[in-house]
Write a protein that holds these residues in place. Structure first.
Motif, PDB file in Angstrom:
ATOM      1  N   THR A   1       0.764   4.358  -2.663  1.00 53.81           N
ATOM      2  CA  THR A   1       0.768   5.768  -2.261  1.00 53.81           C
ATOM      3  C   THR A   1       1.880   6.529  -2.961  1.00 53.81           C
ATOM      4  O   THR A   1       1.692   7.670  -3.414  1.00 53.81           O
ATOM      5  CB  THR A   1       0.935   5.882  -0.735  1.00 53.81           C
ATOM      6  OG1 THR A   1      -0.155   5.202  -0.095  1.00 53.81           O
ATOM      7  CG2 THR A   1       0.943   7.336  -0.294  1.00 53.81           C
TER       8      THR A   1
ATOM      9  N   THR B   1       0.832  -1.206   0.000  1.00 54.31           N
ATOM     10  CA  THR B   1       0.000   0.000   0.000  1.00 54.31           C
ATOM     11  C   THR B   1       0.870   1.261   0.000  1.00 54.31           C
ATOM     12  O   THR B   1       0.485   2.280  -0.584  1.00 54.31           O
ATOM     13  CB  THR B   1      -0.950   0.012   1.208  1.00 54.31           C
ATOM     14  OG1 THR B   1      -0.206  -0.185   2.426  1.00 54.31           O
ATOM     15  CG2 THR B   1      -1.991  -1.077   1.096  1.00 54.31           C
TER      16      THR B   1
ATOM     17  N   GLY C   1      -5.370   1.155  -3.609  1.00 59.18           N
ATOM     18  CA  GLY C   1      -4.705   0.670  -2.403  1.00 59.18           C
ATOM     19  C   GLY C   1      -5.493  -0.435  -1.724  1.00 59.18           C
ATOM     20  O   GLY C   1      -4.932  -1.440  -1.272  1.00 59.18           O
ATOM     21  N   ARG C   2      -6.812  -0.282  -1.690  1.00 58.27           N
ATOM     22  CA  ARG C   2      -7.656  -1.303  -1.074  1.00 58.27           C
ATOM     23  C   ARG C   2      -7.636  -2.585  -1.900  1.00 58.27           C
ATOM     24  O   ARG C   2      -7.605  -3.683  -1.353  1.00 58.27           O
ATOM     25  CB  ARG C   2      -9.087  -0.779  -0.948  1.00 58.27           C
ATOM     26  CG  ARG C   2      -9.996  -1.672  -0.078  1.00 58.27           C
ATOM     27  CD  ARG C   2     -11.417  -1.141  -0.073  1.00 58.27           C
ATOM     28  NE  ARG C   2     -11.443   0.250   0.336  1.00 58.27           N
ATOM     29  CZ  ARG C   2     -12.313   1.142  -0.129  1.00 58.27           C
ATOM     30  NH1 ARG C   2     -13.203   0.796  -1.028  1.00 58.27           N
ATOM     31  NH2 ARG C   2     -12.286   2.376   0.317  1.00 58.27           N
TER      32      ARG C   2
ATOM     33  N   ALA D   1      -4.412  -4.317  -1.169  1.00 62.03           N
ATOM     34  CA  ALA D   1      -4.369  -4.857   0.187  1.00 62.03           C
ATOM     35  C   ALA D   1      -5.324  -6.031   0.375  1.00 62.03           C
ATOM     36  O   ALA D   1      -5.046  -6.950   1.154  1.00 62.03           O
ATOM     37  CB  ALA D   1      -4.699  -3.758   1.193  1.00 62.03           C
TER      38      ALA D   1
ATOM     39  N   ARG E   1      -7.129   5.591  -3.182  1.00 65.80           N
ATOM     40  CA  ARG E   1      -7.745   4.847  -2.080  1.00 65.80           C
ATOM     41  C   ARG E   1      -8.252   3.483  -2.548  1.00 65.80           C
ATOM     42  O   ARG E   1      -8.003   2.459  -1.897  1.00 65.80           O
ATOM     43  CB  ARG E   1      -8.886   5.684  -1.499  1.00 65.80           C
ATOM     44  CG  ARG E   1      -9.442   5.176  -0.191  1.00 65.80           C
ATOM     45  CD  ARG E   1     -10.177   6.266   0.552  1.00 65.80           C
ATOM     46  NE  ARG E   1     -11.291   6.820  -0.200  1.00 65.80           N
ATOM     47  CZ  ARG E   1     -11.406   8.115  -0.520  1.00 65.80           C
ATOM     48  NH1 ARG E   1     -10.464   8.978  -0.178  1.00 65.80           N
ATOM     49  NH2 ARG E   1     -12.465   8.549  -1.165  1.00 65.80           N
TER      50      ARG E   1
END
Length: 271
Positions: free
Chosen positions: A156, A152, A172-173, A176, A169
Motif C-alpha cells: 500500500t 500488504t 497486495g493479494r 498475501a 489490490r
C-alpha cells in the motif's frame, strides 16, 4: 491443468466473462469474493476434496457449496462457484487454482471497464522490474517471518495513490497469498492474464427490437473490421433506445443508424 480440469476451467472462464460483461455486476466485489473462496479452499483441504469428489453428483456438490457460502457471497460469485463445483476436476487443487485465476480476471475486468487495463498491465510490468532490481524490497515482500499485514501495508505504501487501485489490490493479494509461487512468477502470470483480456473486446448492443442472426453476424463483422479484432456481442432490448440501436465498447458509445455507418467505415478500410 489437463483433462477434465482444463475443460472445467474453460467453462468457468466463459461464465466469468458472462458475469463481468454485465454492467450491473460489481467486478471488483466479485474478485474479492472469489479470492476469499480461494483462501477458504486452500485452508480447508477436506472441503476442497468434498467439492471435487467424483463420487458425489455435481448437483450435490453445488448444494453443499450453496449451504456453506450462499449467505456469505453475492449472487454472481455464488453462481460461479456453483457452476465450478458442478464440473469435474482432475485434482482437487485445480479447483482452487481456477478460482484464484477467476478472482484476478474479475479485477482485470474492472480495470478494463474503466478504460485503465493498459495502465494496469504496464504497472505490473514496471513493478516486476523494480522487484528484480531491488533485492531488499523483494526480501521484505517475501519474508516468511513477516506478517501478512506488514507486507500488504508495504504494498500500500509503495503503490497506494501512485498506481491504479486494481494494480495495488492484486499485487497486495499476490503478496498475501503467494500459494507456493515466487512473487516474480505470480506477477508474470498476472501480466499474461492482463494481456489476454486486453485482446478481448466486448460490445454491449442495445436495440429497440431483437436482432436476428443475420443482423448480429453483420454487425459483429462490421465492428471487427473497424476495431481490428474480434468482437463479442452482448445483446439487450430497450424499445426506447435512441435511433433504434446503441453500441457501447468501453467508454465509446455510438447511437443511431449504426449499421450503415459501420458498413461505410469497413468499405473505406478495405480500400
Amino acid at each position: 491443468m489437463n483433462g477434465a480440469s482444463r475443460e472445467a476451467l474453460a467453462s468457468a472462464r466463459e461464465q466469468l466473462d458472462a458475469q463481468t460483461d454485465n454492467a450491473s455486476v460489481d467486478a471488483a466485489k466479485l474478485a474479492e469474493e472469489l479470492a476469499a473462496v480461494t483462501a477458504l479452499l486452500d485452508r480447508e483441504v477436506s472441503l476442497r476434496r468434498v467439492l471435487t469428489d467424483p463420487a458425489q453428483s455435481g448437483e450435490a456438490r453445488a448444494e453443499l457449496a450453496d449451504r456453506l457460502l450462499g449467505t456469505k457471497i453475492g449472487g454472481p460469485a455464488a453462481a460461479l462457484v456453483s457452476g465450478m463445483v458442478r464440473s469435474r476436476w482432475s485434482r482437487s487443487r485445480d479447483l482452487a487454482d481456477a478460482m484464484e485465476e477467476l478472482s484476478y480476471s474479475a479485477d482485470l475486468a474492472a480495470a478494463q471497464r474503466s478504460g485503465r487495463l493498459d495502465d494496469v498491465e504496464d504497472e505490473l510490468f514496471r513493478f516486476g522490474r523494480i522487484l528484480t532490481s531491488n533485492g531488499d524490497l523483494r526480501r521484505a515482500l517475501t519474508d516468511r517471518n513477516a506478517s501478512v499485514a506488514a507486507k500488504t501495508e508495504l504494498v500500500t505504501t509503495l503503490l497506494g495513490g501512485r498506481a491504479n487501485p486494481v494494480t495495488a489490490r492484486i499485487v497486495g493479494r499476490l503478496v498475501a497469498q503467494p500459494r507456493g509461487r515466487s512473487l516474480e512468477a505470480g506477477l508474470d502470470a498476472l501480466s499474461k492474464l492482463a494481456a489476454h483480456r486486453r485482446d478481448r473486446m466486448v460490445a454491449v448492443v442495445t436495440t429497440a427490437v431483437p436482432m436476428d442472426e443475420a443482423q448480429r453476424t453483420r454487425l459483429a463483422a462490421a465492428l471487427a473490421n473497424v476495431y481490428g479484432r474480434q468482437i463479442h456481442l452482448n445483446l439487450d432490448v430497450d424499445p426506447e433506445v435512441l435511433g433504434g440501436v446503441q453500441v457501447r465498447i468501453g467508454d465509446e458509445v455510438i447511437n443511431g443508424s449504426i449499421a450503415d455507418r459501420l458498413d461505410e467505415a469497413a468499405r473505406r478500410m478495405a480500400g
